[in-house]
Scaffold this active site. Structure first.
Site, short mmCIF file in Angstrom:
data_model
loop_
_atom_site.label_atom_id
_atom_site.label_comp_id
_atom_site.label_asym_id
_atom_site.label_seq_id
_atom_site.Cartn_x
_atom_site.Cartn_y
_atom_site.Cartn_z
N LYS A 234 0.85 -1.19 0.00
CA LYS A 234 0.00 0.00 0.00
C LYS A 234 0.88 1.23 0.00
CE LYS A 234 -3.65 2.40 2.45
NZ LYS A 234 -4.64 2.36 3.52
N ARG B 22 -10.82 9.89 1.72
CA ARG B 22 -10.70 10.53 3.04
C ARG B 22 -11.87 11.48 3.28
NH1 ARG B 22 -4.09 11.17 2.86
NH2 ARG B 22 -3.71 8.92 2.79
N LYS C 268 1.28 10.04 5.48
CA LYS C 268 1.37 8.66 5.97
C LYS C 268 2.66 7.98 5.50
CE LYS C 268 -3.65 8.18 6.47
NZ LYS C 268 -4.83 7.29 6.35
N LYS D 76 -2.20 -1.45 -3.89
CA LYS D 76 -3.05 -0.27 -3.82
C LYS D 76 -2.22 1.00 -3.89
CE LYS D 76 -6.24 1.76 -0.61
NZ LYS D 76 -6.62 1.78 0.76
N TYR E 205 -15.32 0.92 -7.08
CA TYR E 205 -16.59 1.58 -6.83
C TYR E 205 -17.56 1.36 -7.99
CZ TYR E 205 -13.76 3.50 -3.16
OH TYR E 205 -12.94 3.59 -2.07
C1 PBG Z 1 -7.14 3.44 5.30
C2 PBG Z 1 -7.64 3.29 3.91
C3 PBG Z 1 -7.53 4.23 2.89
C4 PBG Z 1 -8.14 3.69 1.76
C5 PBG Z 1 -8.63 2.42 2.12
N1 PBG Z 1 -8.28 2.17 3.46
C6 PBG Z 1 -7.00 5.61 2.90
C7 PBG Z 1 -5.68 5.92 3.45
O1 PBG Z 1 -4.81 5.06 3.61
O2 PBG Z 1 -5.48 7.10 3.76
C8 PBG Z 1 -8.25 4.38 0.44
C9 PBG Z 1 -9.24 3.83 -0.53
C10 PBG Z 1 -9.56 4.76 -1.65
O3 PBG Z 1 -8.93 5.81 -1.84
O4 PBG Z 1 -10.50 4.44 -2.40
N2 PBG Z 1 -7.90 2.81 6.26
#
Ligand code: PBG
Length: 337
Positions: free
Chosen positions: A207, A217, A230, A261, A326
């Site tokens: 990720k 967010r 992050k 991801k 989505y």
């Molecule tokens: C964090 C999480 C995120 C997404 C899924 N789980 C955001 C992040 O790491 O800030 C992002 C998914 C998306 O952008 O569609 N729990």
């Protein structure tokens, strides 16, 4: 004046013409190398409090946050369209967010209520529960924060408790999205210890610290709280070898499947993972990718559905076993029709 076309002597081809198999629809169908079916599509849902409640997400036109009862309806529609699993994300009410993220392991939190309502009404669909603290903490970070530092082992201890309440509520797959070290092994151990040997772990293994998470967010209500970024736990987008180390580690710790991801900008990672590891690999077409397609289509720049299908097919071609998207319901319905 009529043009005179002269045919070039093509003898050097020795009869080899790659266009031959592309000439007709039946032939293109016959040589097609990858398939996209409803069972490839995992549908993320955003959950809110209330009854018969849905709210718009400004940066994700066409996606709505849904109250638990409407999530149940959505789950029925997904099941009927052949979608195998849903991924749930709660938009925790503000007053329940705190620096210690304790709401994450409240057995009656929004996530758990959604899991159990869907599990009892639509038992045939798989439920994937995201485990990370950003949806419950007041800082918008995925872990506990002390003096600006994201604490690893303390966060893992909270995540274990969160995974357990989710499993009890009906989660079939625990999906840690936090990128803390050692969390897969710790969660596996805890699940096994509490009788959840059959609960899968889908590790968000590779990720990246991505700008493409912006709309998500907003959807879960963490965007405005997030201080800093992050990058001390999510990966640097310059790296690919490191993604292989992350995936290797999560597999060694007991992950049943792994995720890459974001999606389209990281197809090289999907392909490399597919070539390197013998485990199901999922890709997440994240919120920013969705927003780009929607907004380009709304501006008349691209053919919307054509671009959607092409983007999803690219994941399959790259070797993904499935895609979190989505677009899942819309595409599953159209593919099935
Ligand atoms: C964090 C999480 C995120 C997404 C899924 N789980 C955001 C992040 O790491 O800030 C992002 C998914 C998306 O952008 O569609 N729990």
């Amino acid at each position: 004046m009529a043009e005179t076309w002269h045919k070039h002597d093509m003898d050097f081809l020795g009869g080899r013409r790659l266009r031959r198999s592309r000439r007709t629809a039946w032939s293109r169908a016959m040589v097609r190398e990858s398939l996209l079916t409803p069972s490839d599509l995992i549908w993320p849902l955003f959950v809110i409090d209330g009854h018969n409640e849905k709210t718009q997400i400004r940066t994700m036109p066409g996606v709505e946050r849904l109250s638990v009862d409407l999530c149940v309806e959505a789950a029925k529609a997904a099941r009927d369209a052949g979608i195998p699993a849903l991924a749930l994300f709660p938009n925790t009410p503000d007053h329940l967010r705190s620096t210690n993220g304790a709401e994450a392991y409240n057995p009656d939190n929004l996530m758990c209520r959604a899991l159990s309502a869907i599990k009892s009404a639509v038992p045939g669909i798989g439920l994937i529960a995201d485990v990370a603290l950003d949806e419950y903490s007041s800082d918008g970070q995925d872990g506990l924060v002390r003096n600006g530092e994201i604490l690893n082992d303390e966060t893992v201890a909270v995540m274990i408790r969160s995974a357990l309440v989710q499993s009890k509520a009906g989660a079939d797959i625990i999906a840690p999205s936090d990128m803390m070290d050692g969390r897969v092994a710790a969660i596996r151990d805890a699940l096994d210890g509490e009788g959840f040997e059959q609960t899968q772990i889908m590790a968000y293994a590779a990720k990246y610290a991505s700008f493409y998470y912006g709309p998500f967010r907003e959807a879960v209500g963490t965007g405005s709280r997030l201080v800093g970024d992050k990058r001390t736990y999510q990966m640097d987008y310059a790296n690919s070898d490191e993604a292989m180390r992350e995936i290797e580690q999560d597999i060694a710790e007991g992950a049943d499947s792994v995720m890459v991801k974001p999606g389209l900008p990281y197809l090289d990672i999907v392909r490399r993972a597919k070539d390197s590891f013998n485990i199901p690999i999922y890709a997440y077409q994240v919120s920013g990718e969705y927003a780009m397609i929607e907004m380009a289509a709304a501006a008349g720049a691209i053919d919307r559905y054509g671009a959607i299908l092409e983007s999803l097919w690219a994941f399959k071609r790259a070797g993904a076993s499935g895609v979190l998207t989505y677009y899942a319901l819309e595409v599953a319905r159209k593919l099935g029709a």
